[in-house]
Design a protein around this motif. Structure first.
Motif, PDB file in Angstrom:
ATOM      1  N   ARG A 156      31.793  55.740  38.251  1.00  0.00           N
ATOM      2  CA  ARG A 156      32.728  55.371  39.322  1.00  0.00           C
ATOM      3  C   ARG A 156      32.199  54.183  40.133  1.00  0.00           C
ATOM      4  O   ARG A 156      32.854  53.721  41.046  1.00  0.00           O
ATOM      5  N   GLY A 157      30.966  53.767  39.826  1.00  0.00           N
ATOM      6  CA  GLY A 157      30.383  52.641  40.538  1.00  0.00           C
ATOM      7  C   GLY A 157      29.534  53.028  41.731  1.00  0.00           C
ATOM      8  O   GLY A 157      29.221  52.199  42.579  1.00  0.00           O
ATOM      9  N   ALA A 190      33.842  48.806  40.195  1.00  0.00           N
ATOM     10  CA  ALA A 190      33.768  48.833  38.732  1.00  0.00           C
ATOM     11  C   ALA A 190      32.397  48.357  38.234  1.00  0.00           C
ATOM     12  O   ALA A 190      32.096  47.169  38.293  1.00  0.00           O
ATOM     13  N   ALA A 204      40.286  54.560  46.114  1.00  0.00           N
ATOM     14  CA  ALA A 204      41.380  54.690  45.148  1.00  0.00           C
ATOM     15  C   ALA A 204      42.743  54.683  45.838  1.00  0.00           C
ATOM     16  O   ALA A 204      43.722  54.179  45.286  1.00  0.00           O
ATOM     17  N   GLU A 211      31.282  48.180  35.227  1.00  0.00           N
ATOM     18  CA  GLU A 211      31.337  47.493  33.938  1.00  0.00           C
ATOM     19  C   GLU A 211      31.275  45.978  34.081  1.00  0.00           C
ATOM     20  O   GLU A 211      30.941  45.276  33.132  1.00  0.00           O
ATOM     21  N   ASN A 212      31.594  45.474  35.251  1.00  0.00           N
ATOM     22  CA  ASN A 212      31.623  44.030  35.486  1.00  0.00           C
ATOM     23  C   ASN A 212      30.236  43.442  35.744  1.00  0.00           C
ATOM     24  O   ASN A 212      30.079  42.227  35.768  1.00  0.00           O
ATOM     25  N   GLN A 254      44.764  50.469  47.748  1.00  0.00           N
ATOM     26  CA  GLN A 254      44.902  49.387  46.779  1.00  0.00           C
ATOM     27  C   GLN A 254      45.007  48.013  47.457  1.00  0.00           C
ATOM     28  O   GLN A 254      44.828  46.994  46.801  1.00  0.00           O
ATOM     29  N   GLY A 302      41.782  46.243  46.871  1.00  0.00           N
ATOM     30  CA  GLY A 302      41.280  46.206  45.503  1.00  0.00           C
ATOM     31  C   GLY A 302      40.976  47.574  44.921  1.00  0.00           C
ATOM     32  O   GLY A 302      40.639  47.688  43.755  1.00  0.00           O
ATOM     33  N   GLY A 303      41.072  48.609  45.746  1.00  0.00           N
ATOM     34  CA  GLY A 303      40.861  49.966  45.262  1.00  0.00           C
ATOM     35  C   GLY A 303      39.523  50.144  44.571  1.00  0.00           C
ATOM     36  O   GLY A 303      38.506  49.569  44.944  1.00  0.00           O
ATOM     37  N   LEU A 304      39.528  50.947  43.523  1.00  0.00           N
ATOM     38  CA  LEU A 304      38.293  51.246  42.796  1.00  0.00           C
ATOM     39  C   LEU A 304      37.767  50.065  41.996  1.00  0.00           C
ATOM     40  O   LEU A 304      36.627  50.080  41.559  1.00  0.00           O
ATOM     41  N   GLU A 305      38.564  49.036  41.817  1.00  0.00           N
ATOM     42  CA  GLU A 305      38.087  47.851  41.102  1.00  0.00           C
ATOM     43  C   GLU A 305      36.880  47.227  41.789  1.00  0.00           C
ATOM     44  O   GLU A 305      36.051  46.605  41.149  1.00  0.00           O
ATOM     45  N   LEU A 306      36.787  47.404  43.095  1.00  0.00           N
ATOM     46  CA  LEU A 306      35.631  46.878  43.836  1.00  0.00           C
ATOM     47  C   LEU A 306      34.335  47.538  43.390  1.00  0.00           C
ATOM     48  O   LEU A 306      33.262  46.979  43.538  1.00  0.00           O
TER      49      LEU A 306
END
Length: 81
Positions: free
Chosen positions: A66-67, A38, A26, A40-41, A29, A32-36
């Motif tokens: 949180r993945g 995710a 987190a 939901e993807n 960034q 990619g931060g927490l998007e890595l």
């Protein structure tokens, strides 16, 4: 992103380490931060979410959203399958 498996020395450290890794992501960034992480993807997210929501372990639920996933010998049998 890629998957990674992290081994720790105690059951308590399993969740603690996953949370720390999430905090590090987190705060970074630039990568990619927490998007890595995710979940939901992923195409199987909905079916996995149904399984996880049945767990009585709130930490498992929190980490999933949180993945992150975790496993330790102290988990309920239903959470290990």
């Amino acid at each position: 992103g890629k998957q990674a498996m992290v081994f720790v020395h105690s059951r308590k450290d399993t969740v603690k380490t996953a949370k720390q890794l999430g905090e590090i992501a987190a705060n970074d960034q630039s990568q990619g931060g927490l998007e890595l992480f995710a979940p939901e993807n992923h195409p199987d997210f909905t079916s996995w979410k149904k399984e996880v929501e049945r767990s009585r372990n709130n930490e498992v639920k929190e980490l999933f959203h949180r993945g992150f996933g975790c496993h330790n010998a102290g988990m309920l049998r239903s959470d290990r399958t």
